[in-house]
Design a protein around this motif. Structure first.
Motif, short mmCIF file in Angstrom:
data_model
loop_
_atom_site.label_atom_id
_atom_site.label_comp_id
_atom_site.label_asym_id
_atom_site.label_seq_id
_atom_site.Cartn_x
_atom_site.Cartn_y
_atom_site.Cartn_z
N ASP A 59 22.09 38.46 -1.58
CA ASP A 59 22.87 38.03 -0.42
C ASP A 59 23.37 36.58 -0.42
N GLY A 60 23.81 36.10 -1.57
CA GLY A 60 24.52 34.83 -1.63
C GLY A 60 23.69 33.57 -1.73
N ASP A 61 22.37 33.62 -1.67
CA ASP A 61 21.61 32.38 -1.74
C ASP A 61 20.95 32.20 -3.10
N HIS A 62 20.68 30.95 -3.44
CA HIS A 62 20.14 30.62 -4.75
C HIS A 62 18.73 31.18 -4.98
N PRO A 63 17.80 31.06 -4.03
CA PRO A 63 16.47 31.65 -4.27
C PRO A 63 16.52 33.16 -4.52
N GLY A 64 17.43 33.86 -3.88
CA GLY A 64 17.59 35.29 -4.12
C GLY A 64 18.06 35.57 -5.53
N LEU A 65 18.98 34.74 -6.01
CA LEU A 65 19.47 34.89 -7.39
C LEU A 65 18.32 34.68 -8.37
N VAL A 66 17.53 33.64 -8.16
CA VAL A 66 16.40 33.36 -9.05
C VAL A 66 15.40 34.52 -9.02
N ALA A 67 15.12 35.05 -7.84
CA ALA A 67 14.17 36.16 -7.71
C ALA A 67 14.67 37.39 -8.45
N ILE A 68 15.95 37.69 -8.34
CA ILE A 68 16.49 38.87 -9.02
C ILE A 68 16.52 38.66 -10.52
N LEU A 69 16.87 37.48 -10.97
CA LEU A 69 16.85 37.21 -12.41
C LEU A 69 15.43 37.33 -12.96
N PHE A 70 14.43 36.87 -12.20
CA PHE A 70 13.04 37.03 -12.62
C PHE A 70 12.66 38.51 -12.66
N LEU A 71 13.08 39.26 -11.66
CA LEU A 71 12.81 40.70 -11.63
C LEU A 71 13.42 41.39 -12.84
N PHE A 72 14.68 41.08 -13.14
CA PHE A 72 15.33 41.66 -14.31
C PHE A 72 14.57 41.30 -15.58
N ALA A 73 14.16 40.04 -15.72
CA ALA A 73 13.46 39.60 -16.93
C ALA A 73 12.14 40.37 -17.10
N VAL A 74 11.42 40.56 -16.03
CA VAL A 74 10.14 41.28 -16.11
C VAL A 74 10.37 42.73 -16.49
N VAL A 75 11.33 43.38 -15.84
CA VAL A 75 11.60 44.79 -16.13
C VAL A 75 12.09 44.96 -17.56
N TRP A 76 13.02 44.12 -17.98
CA TRP A 76 13.55 44.23 -19.34
C TRP A 76 12.47 43.95 -20.38
N ALA A 77 11.62 42.96 -20.13
CA ALA A 77 10.55 42.65 -21.09
C ALA A 77 9.56 43.80 -21.20
N THR A 78 9.19 44.41 -20.09
CA THR A 78 8.25 45.53 -20.17
C THR A 78 8.90 46.74 -20.84
N ASP A 79 10.18 46.99 -20.57
CA ASP A 79 10.87 48.11 -21.22
C ASP A 79 10.96 47.91 -22.73
N ILE A 80 11.33 46.71 -23.14
CA ILE A 80 11.44 46.42 -24.57
C ILE A 80 10.08 46.52 -25.24
N SER A 81 9.07 45.95 -24.60
CA SER A 81 7.71 46.02 -25.15
C SER A 81 7.23 47.47 -25.24
N ALA A 82 7.48 48.25 -24.21
CA ALA A 82 7.06 49.65 -24.22
C ALA A 82 7.73 50.42 -25.34
N TYR A 83 9.01 50.14 -25.59
CA TYR A 83 9.72 50.81 -26.66
C TYR A 83 9.07 50.53 -28.02
N PHE A 84 8.83 49.25 -28.30
CA PHE A 84 8.27 48.88 -29.60
C PHE A 84 6.82 49.30 -29.75
N VAL A 85 6.04 49.20 -28.70
CA VAL A 85 4.65 49.66 -28.76
C VAL A 85 4.62 51.18 -28.96
N GLY A 86 5.49 51.89 -28.25
CA GLY A 86 5.57 53.33 -28.41
C GLY A 86 5.94 53.73 -29.83
N ARG A 87 6.86 53.02 -30.42
CA ARG A 87 7.24 53.33 -31.81
C ARG A 87 6.10 52.99 -32.77
N ALA A 88 5.38 51.92 -32.47
CA ALA A 88 4.29 51.51 -33.37
C ALA A 88 3.11 52.48 -33.33
#
Length: 160
Positions: A128-157
């Motif tokens: 909704d247009g504010d800077h703390p919201g942007l930071v929170a969403i970027l953090f959320l994306f980083a956590v989700v993407w990191a867990t997805d990438i880790s799960a992929y590689f751990v699953g393959r291993a």
């Protein structure tokens, strides 16, 4: 092209689009949230609806489109939350008027509507247009993407 290469290319393209729309905020980000809401409900319905069930017809989808329209238009959060409640109640009531086998489908559709709508609404309100919201969403994306990438590689291993 290997499966991993295809995944990396598609991930980079989707990440650039997602991060660009997130950075812009406003209407572009609400459109992204609307698209995510529709995709969440689509996936929910594919998992939860019986194959042969006609259930409620297109009522849940029509209600979801009304919600998405309100989300994109930028209606206040209180109105959108009220709309989610109305959508759920209407879906449950219409589902309860159906045959016994369709009642459960109506309850699953109502749950899916609530899940998808609140997910999209939460992200839109957080940004909704504010800077703390942007930071929170970027953090959320980083956590989700990191867990997805880790799960992929751990699953393959470990073999799956």
């Amino acid at each position: 092209m290997s499966n991993l290469q295809l995944r990396v290319i598609s991930a980079v393209v989707l990440a650039v689009v997602t991060l660009s729309l997130t950075w812009l905020g406003g209407l572009p980000f609400r459109l992204l949230c609307a698209a995510m809401t529709i995709l969440i409900f689509y996936e929910w319905s594919r998992m939860c609806r019986p194959v042969a069930a006609t259930g409620l017809g297109f009522l849940p989808e029509a209600l979801l489109l009304v919600f998405v329209g309100g989300l994109v238009a930028g209606l206040p959060a209180s109105w959108l939350l009220l709309l989610v409640a109305v959508m759920v109640v209407v879906t449950v009531v219409v589902g309860s008027m159906r045959q016994t086998s369709m009642r459960q489908a109506g309850q699953w559709d109502a749950s899916g509507l609530a899940y998808a709508a609140i997910s999209g609404l939460s992200l839109a309100l957080l940004r909704d247009g504010d800077h703390p919201g942007l930071v929170a969403i970027l953090f959320l994306f980083a956590v989700v993407w990191a867990t997805d990438i880790s799960a992929y590689f751990v699953g393959r291993a470990v073999g799956g």
